[in-house]
Write an enzyme that holds these catalytic residues in place. Structure first.
Site, short mmCIF file in Angstrom:
data_model
loop_
_atom_site.label_atom_id
_atom_site.label_comp_id
_atom_site.label_asym_id
_atom_site.label_seq_id
_atom_site.Cartn_x
_atom_site.Cartn_y
_atom_site.Cartn_z
CG ASP A 269 -91.76 -6.27 106.08
OD1 ASP A 269 -91.33 -5.75 107.13
OD2 ASP A 269 -92.65 -7.14 106.05
CE LYS A 276 -90.78 -9.77 106.36
NZ LYS A 276 -91.93 -10.65 106.53
CG ASP A 287 -94.22 -6.25 102.12
OD1 ASP A 287 -95.16 -6.96 101.72
OD2 ASP A 287 -94.09 -5.91 103.31
CG ASP A 346 -92.77 -9.50 109.64
OD1 ASP A 346 -92.62 -8.60 108.78
OD2 ASP A 346 -92.65 -10.71 109.38
CD GLU A 348 -94.92 -4.72 107.39
OE1 GLU A 348 -95.07 -4.83 106.16
OE2 GLU A 348 -94.77 -5.71 108.14
NE ARG A 350 -101.63 -7.35 109.80
CZ ARG A 350 -101.70 -8.67 110.02
NH1 ARG A 350 -102.41 -9.14 111.03
NH2 ARG A 350 -101.05 -9.51 109.25
#
Length: 499
Positions: A269, A276, A287, A346, A348, A350
């Site tokens: 991620d 990030k 992740d 970010d 993402e 969910r």
């Protein structure tokens, strides 16, 4: 690694190391008194001089011992007697395993202390001791020229009075749980160039064949057919195609209710276009810990032959800022028809879970647990060692929490008041994928709630405990395998009609 269950007096156990757990201020009695007598009162003298107190975290290695069959003795502190529980006992045993696994080709005899049996039962003590020694001897250093940790040649768990041969099953259960946890840890610790959606799916197929699990892998075309547009959007920026893995275990036969375990598998991620910082990206290979946890738990459930039907769902994507990446301001239509305004790429996990949860519901799951490294907000709220729980059904949540306590894992429930729904309402779509600065772990859970319908559901945010930032005496840094044991405990109780 050989694990035996032996009915041998502590002083007669032949091994490179004898491990003995002692509670704080515990007076020698029973097998401990017999051991101390064979040692010429050495343990009592250590107590009197306060060279070993028995406090939680204490370890004292005695390299020169006479009068017993073991070559060396390791004393491990169990802490205060009235505070001893499954978690503290597992930590004590795992700290011993980590200490002794620094050398190659070591045999260990583990004395099951009566104080632990009284606190958590003989069955649980044997199980946790086996689990701890299987997990504690495996590090995250498989890419180093000289690994710092080594598997034991053999482990002997010394029987508890009254346990009889039933203890063999308890120690074997512990071994299976430990190996499942190590599978999860291995996947979480692997570099992102090694673990990506296709390679994770291939590993899941391999594991399924080994343990008799039915396995189906959804490629991009199948995901499109299933209308998983939110999941597909997250994957758009990466050259690695997305996958979803579905594992089925039918230990209760056709027609029995199905427990669904759903895992977030973002194999790396970057944050997508909401990029990030370099510092915050360093551990983002982890992740996919939710998906790895589901895979580990499914192997243990199958190996234990639990009388329950369980389906594991693992959504697998990479979130990268490629030229085709989904964008801030996009509106996505999830599988169940809910429209989602994207305000942060970010957030993402969910989005991907929305489609996987919806699919699990449509497949007839009776109850659902999802696991995800979902929010930094949960780590802010609970720290790095406690899992956050969120639910739409209190009875189901209480059962999951009870299973976690039995497994020795820390979970804390956070509220799901209706007022939090207001924070994810969108002006241009049904909902938006972030709810602002406050209550971020809860608004993420409220987002997921939109995709489970009326099914009893628990969301476990494992962002903190799934990946340890540093070594501690009782644990290795990196992937921890947290919640594997809890999921197996939930499945076992569910299959017995108690969950």
């Amino acid at each position: 690694m050989q694990i035996d269950f032996a009915r041998t007096a502590w002083q007669d156990a032949a091994a490179d190391w004898l491990v003995v757990g002692l509670a704080e201020n515990e007076a020698p009695a029973g097998p401990l008194a017999a051991l101390d007598e064979a040692l010429g009162g050495r343990i009592a003298r250590l107590r009197e001089r306060e060279d070993f107190t028995g406090k939680a975290g204490d370890r004292l290695a005695l390299y020169d011992v006479a009068g017993i069959a073991a070559k060396r003795l390791l004393l491990v502190g169990l802490g205060q007697r009235d505070k001893l529980d499954a978690e503290s006992f597992r930590k004590a045993m795992q700290s011993a395993a980590r200490k002794l696994s620094e050398k190659k080709d070591v045999s260990v005899a583990v004395a099951l202390p009566p104080v632990a049996v009284e606190a958590i039962s003989a069955r649980r003590a044997l199980e946790l001791a086996a689990l701890a020694f299987v997990v504690g001897c495996v590090g995250q250093d498989r890419y180093r020229a000289e690994p710092g940790r080594h598997p034991f040649r053999s482990i002997a768990l010394l029987a508890v009075d009254g346990e009889g041969d039933a203890g063999r099953g308890d120690s074997e259960r512990g071994r299976i749980l430990g190996e499942a946890i190590n599978l999860t840890r291995e996947l979480v610790d692997a570099p992102p160039r090694e673990i990506f959606p296709e390679s994770f799916a291939a590993r899941a197929e391999e594991v399924a064949r080994a343990h008799g699990l039915a396995c189906e892998v959804f490629d991009r075309a199948r995901l499109e057919d299933e209308r998983m547009q939110a999941l597909l959007a997250v994957a758009q920026g990466s050259a690695q195609p997305p996958r979803m893995v579905v594992l089925e275990y039918k230990g209760a036969g056709e027609g029995a209710p199905v427990l669904a375990l759903v895992g977030k598998g973002v194999t790396f991620d970057s944050g997508g276009l909401s990029l990030k910082s370099a510092e915050n990206m360093q551990t983002m290979k982890c992740d996919m810990a939710g998906a790895a946890t589901v895979l580990g738990a499914m192997t243990a459930i199958a190996r234990l032959g639990l009388p329950v039907n369980v389906t594991g769902y693992m959504g697998l994507v990479e979130n990268l800022p490629g030229g085709n990446a989904f964008k801030v301001g996009d509106v996505l239509t999830a599988r169940n028809g809910v429209t989602i305004e994207v305000l942060n790429t970010d957030a993402e996990g969910r989005l991907m879970l929305a489609d996987v949860l919806s699919y699990a519901v449509d497949q007839g799951a009776e109850r659902i647990i999802d696991l995800a490294t979902l929010t930094g907000a949960c780590v802010v709220a609970l720290g790095e060692d406690v899992v956050g729980a969120f639910a739409n059904d209190q009875v189901w949540c209480d059962r999951v929490l009870a299973a976690a306590r039995a497994a020795g894992e820390r979970v804390w429930q956070l509220p799901m008041f209706e007022l939090y729904e207001e924070l994810i309402k969108s002006d241009v779509a049904d909902i938006k994928n972030i709810g602002g600065r406050w209550g971020g772990a809860i608004t993420a859970a409220k987002f997921l709630e939109r995709f489970v319908g009326t099914k009893p559901w628990v969301h476990l945010d494992i962002a903190g405990p799934s990946f340890a930032s540093s070594n501690k005496p009782h644990r290795e840094g990196g992937g921890t395998g947290c919640m594997v044991a809890t999921l197996v405990e939930v499945a076992e109780r569910y299959g017995e009609g108690n969950g």
